[in-house]
Design a protein around this motif. Structure first.
Motif, PDB file in Angstrom:
ATOM      1  N   HIS A  88      24.816 -43.998  19.653  1.00 55.53           N
ATOM      2  CA  HIS A  88      24.328 -42.615  19.606  1.00 55.53           C
ATOM      3  C   HIS A  88      22.926 -42.516  18.979  1.00 55.53           C
ATOM      4  CE1 HIS A  88      24.955 -38.235  19.275  1.00 55.53           C
ATOM      5  NE2 HIS A  88      24.393 -38.324  18.097  1.00 55.53           N
ATOM      6  N   HIS A 141      19.271 -41.122  20.438  1.00 52.65           N
ATOM      7  CA  HIS A 141      18.403 -40.133  19.778  1.00 52.65           C
ATOM      8  C   HIS A 141      16.969 -40.661  19.698  1.00 52.65           C
ATOM      9  CE1 HIS A 141      20.630 -36.665  18.460  1.00 52.65           C
ATOM     10  NE2 HIS A 141      21.551 -37.358  17.815  1.00 52.65           N
ATOM     11  N   SER A 170      19.560 -36.605  11.515  1.00 51.59           N
ATOM     12  CA  SER A 170      20.647 -35.865  12.159  1.00 51.59           C
ATOM     13  C   SER A 170      21.653 -35.425  11.105  1.00 51.59           C
ATOM     14  CB  SER A 170      21.316 -36.756  13.208  1.00 51.59           C
ATOM     15  OG  SER A 170      22.063 -37.763  12.568  1.00 51.59           O
ATOM     16  N   GLY A 171      22.815 -34.965  11.553  1.00 52.41           N
ATOM     17  CA  GLY A 171      23.847 -34.531  10.620  1.00 52.41           C
ATOM     18  C   GLY A 171      24.479 -35.700   9.879  1.00 52.41           C
ATOM     19  N   GLY A 172      24.438 -36.883  10.482  1.00 52.20           N
ATOM     20  CA  GLY A 172      25.088 -38.046   9.884  1.00 52.20           C
ATOM     21  C   GLY A 172      24.136 -39.121   9.393  1.00 52.20           C
ATOM     22  N   PHE A 183      21.126 -29.937   4.653  1.00 51.23           N
ATOM     23  CA  PHE A 183      20.848 -28.602   5.199  1.00 51.23           C
ATOM     24  C   PHE A 183      22.152 -27.804   5.322  1.00 51.23           C
ATOM     25  CE2 PHE A 183      16.690 -27.267   6.679  1.00 51.23           C
ATOM     26  CZ  PHE A 183      15.919 -28.419   6.611  1.00 51.23           C
ATOM     27  N   ASP A 184      23.158 -28.435   5.921  1.00 48.50           N
ATOM     28  CA  ASP A 184      24.420 -27.723   6.174  1.00 48.50           C
ATOM     29  C   ASP A 184      25.127 -27.338   4.877  1.00 48.50           C
ATOM     30  OD1 ASP A 184      23.907 -27.992   8.858  1.00 48.50           O
ATOM     31  OD2 ASP A 184      25.185 -29.734   9.130  1.00 48.50           O
ATOM     32  N   GLY A 209      22.007 -25.526   9.381  1.00 51.34           N
ATOM     33  CA  GLY A 209      20.625 -26.000   9.450  1.00 51.34           C
ATOM     34  C   GLY A 209      19.652 -24.987  10.029  1.00 51.34           C
ATOM     35  N   PRO A 210      19.884 -24.553  11.272  1.00 46.22           N
ATOM     36  CA  PRO A 210      18.953 -23.606  11.893  1.00 46.22           C
ATOM     37  C   PRO A 210      18.853 -22.284  11.109  1.00 46.22           C
ATOM     38  CG  PRO A 210      20.367 -24.597  13.553  1.00 46.22           C
ATOM     39  CD  PRO A 210      20.907 -25.020  12.225  1.00 46.22           C
ATOM     40  N   GLY A 219      16.699 -36.436  16.540  1.00 52.05           N
ATOM     41  CA  GLY A 219      17.912 -36.020  15.845  1.00 52.05           C
ATOM     42  C   GLY A 219      17.823 -34.537  15.512  1.00 52.05           C
ATOM     43  N   GLY A 220      18.966 -33.917  15.239  1.00 49.88           N
ATOM     44  CA  GLY A 220      19.049 -32.474  15.085  1.00 49.88           C
ATOM     45  C   GLY A 220      17.998 -31.839  14.182  1.00 49.88           C
ATOM     46  N   ALA A 256      14.427 -30.683  15.211  1.00 44.32           N
ATOM     47  CA  ALA A 256      14.191 -29.375  15.843  1.00 44.32           C
ATOM     48  C   ALA A 256      13.571 -28.398  14.844  1.00 44.32           C
ATOM     49  CB  ALA A 256      15.501 -28.799  16.372  1.00 44.32           C
ATOM     50  N   THR A 308      18.978 -32.138  19.333  1.00 47.07           N
ATOM     51  CA  THR A 308      20.397 -32.181  18.986  1.00 47.07           C
ATOM     52  C   THR A 308      21.140 -32.964  20.080  1.00 47.07           C
ATOM     53  OG1 THR A 308      20.480 -29.995  19.965  1.00 47.07           O
ATOM     54  CG2 THR A 308      20.450 -30.084  17.590  1.00 47.07           C
ATOM     55  N   ASP A 309      22.451 -33.142  19.885  1.00 40.97           N
ATOM     56  CA  ASP A 309      23.217 -33.998  20.786  1.00 40.97           C
ATOM     57  C   ASP A 309      23.156 -33.500  22.231  1.00 40.97           C
ATOM     58  OD1 ASP A 309      23.779 -35.438  18.584  1.00 40.97           O
ATOM     59  OD2 ASP A 309      25.836 -34.730  18.349  1.00 40.97           O
TER      60      ASP A 309
END
Ligand code: KG4
Ligand code: ZN
Length: 338
Positions: free
Chosen positions: A114, A118, A139-141, A169-170, A183-184, A274-275, A278, A306-307
């Motif tokens: 994955h 990316h 990214s998230g991970g 972020f989350d 995040g956004p 990665g997310g 953005a 993002t994915d």
């Protein structure tokens, strides 16, 4: 002879992404089903619900992308699916469907990493970066700095020792009551914040090295909130001011480490994917920083940060060209995959 066309299947987390990449004509079609609404009420991704939804969505989405691109199964020369890292149940769905279709259609299958996908995503754009380049994967991970010489030739220069940037972020968004995925929303709120009202540290920038640590920034947000009497006690402007301090600290820290890595390697080209790539604040900051160094930064279009399935189809295409396809019937989803 028809060009090589690769069907890509992404199911590693909470989005079902399908695409077809064509070696002569580029991206032929892509579609995404996001599970955000499904998980929002729980405040995060529920793995079992994610797997079940992928089961329902994947095949119809493949049919849709084939139909919309005017292609039939006989036009597909290989099937690429995300083999990891990710949620095991979610990965199993894409791997089983991808491997089965490849068997039924008599074409090779490819299990894709994955994060490699990316990393290659900016190359789907018209103005594609050229090798070698430095890649910032956020990214998230994962948060990683990778030196990229060619497809498959990667050297890890640094990574997060605790939370990934997206995770920070989350989590901070959650502290500020912004829901999931935060995040956004956090980034948007930060746009209304007053610069300099709160000042957060730039973790691990005062010592050499290219690793990251973001969990302290989330704690800093919590401490700041508690000093003000908690999330319920503060007004909207204060929330925005905290968001701004957090986002500026993350963005600054990422930019400082990218600059350091560019200077150390002598590379001029930076790719961010990665997310979190953005994020508009990050995009602006990295553009300024690379321009100062006489270099350039490249991004995927926001929907491919993002994915998505397009990056999986494209990574599969490059690996087909490099002769890395899988000939046997085995598949091994890897929830953890360095
Ligand atoms: O790459 P991705 O879609 O999934 C993973 O492979 O993890 O990244 C998702 C992460 C989430 O943590 C999300 O909050 C973050 O990317 N993200 C953002 C933005 N858009 C997505 N973070 C900051 N600003 C954004 N605009
Ligand atoms: Zn991802």
């Amino acid at each position: 002879r028809q060009p090589l066309r690769v069907l890509g299947i992404e199911t590693s987390c909470d989005e079902t992404g399908i695409a077809i990449y064509d070696g002569e004509n580029g991206l032929r079609g892509h579609a995404l089903h996001s599970q955000v609404d499904l998980h929002a009420v729980y405040g995060g991704v529920v793995p079992e619900l994610a797997s079940r939804d992928h089961i329902v969505r994947t095949v119809p989405l493949i049919q849709r992308v084939l139909a919309e691109s005017g292609l039939a199964p006989r036009d597909i020369g290989a099937v690429a699916y995300t083999a990891g890292p990710g949620l095991i149940g979610a990965l199993l769905v894409g791997a089983a469907i991808g491997r089965s279709l490849a068997y039924g259609w008599g074409v090779p299958a490819l299990g894709i990493h994955h994060m490699e996908a990316h990393l290659l995503a900016p190359m789907l754009e018209d103005n594609a970066p050229e090798f070698p380049f430095l890649a910032l994967l956020v990214s998230g991970g994962h948060t990683q700095l990778v030196e990229v010489d060619a497809p498959g030739a990667y050297r890890m220069l640094g990574e997060s020792i605790d939370d990934a940037a997206g995770e920070a972020f989350d989590k901070t968004a959650k502290l500020l009551g912004l829901g999931y995925p935060g995040g956004p929303a956090l980034s948007k709120l930060a746009g209304q914040g007053t610069p300099g009202r709160f000042s957060f540290p730039r973790p691990m920038t005062d010592r050499p090295g290219l690793d990251f640590s973001f969990s302290g920034l989330k704690t800093q947000a919590l401490v700041t909130l508690n000093q003000l009497g908690g999330a319920e006690a503060i007004d909207e402007q204060t929330r925005a001011d905290i968001a701004r301090a957090f986002v500026e600290a993350v963005v600054d820290t990422l930019a400082i480490k990218c600059r350091r890595a560019l200077e150390q390697t002598g590379l001029k080209t930076l790719v961010a994917a990665g997310g979190v790539s953005a994020n508009s604040q990050l995009r602006a900051k990295l553009a300024d920083m690379t321009a100062e160094l006489g270099g350039r930064v490249y991004y995927p279009r926001p929907e491919f940060c993002t994915d998505n399935g397009a990056m999986i189809a494209y990574a599969g295409y490059l690996r087909m060209k490099a002769g890395l396809q899988q000939d046997d019937l085995g598949f091994q989803p890897r929830p953890r995959w360095p």
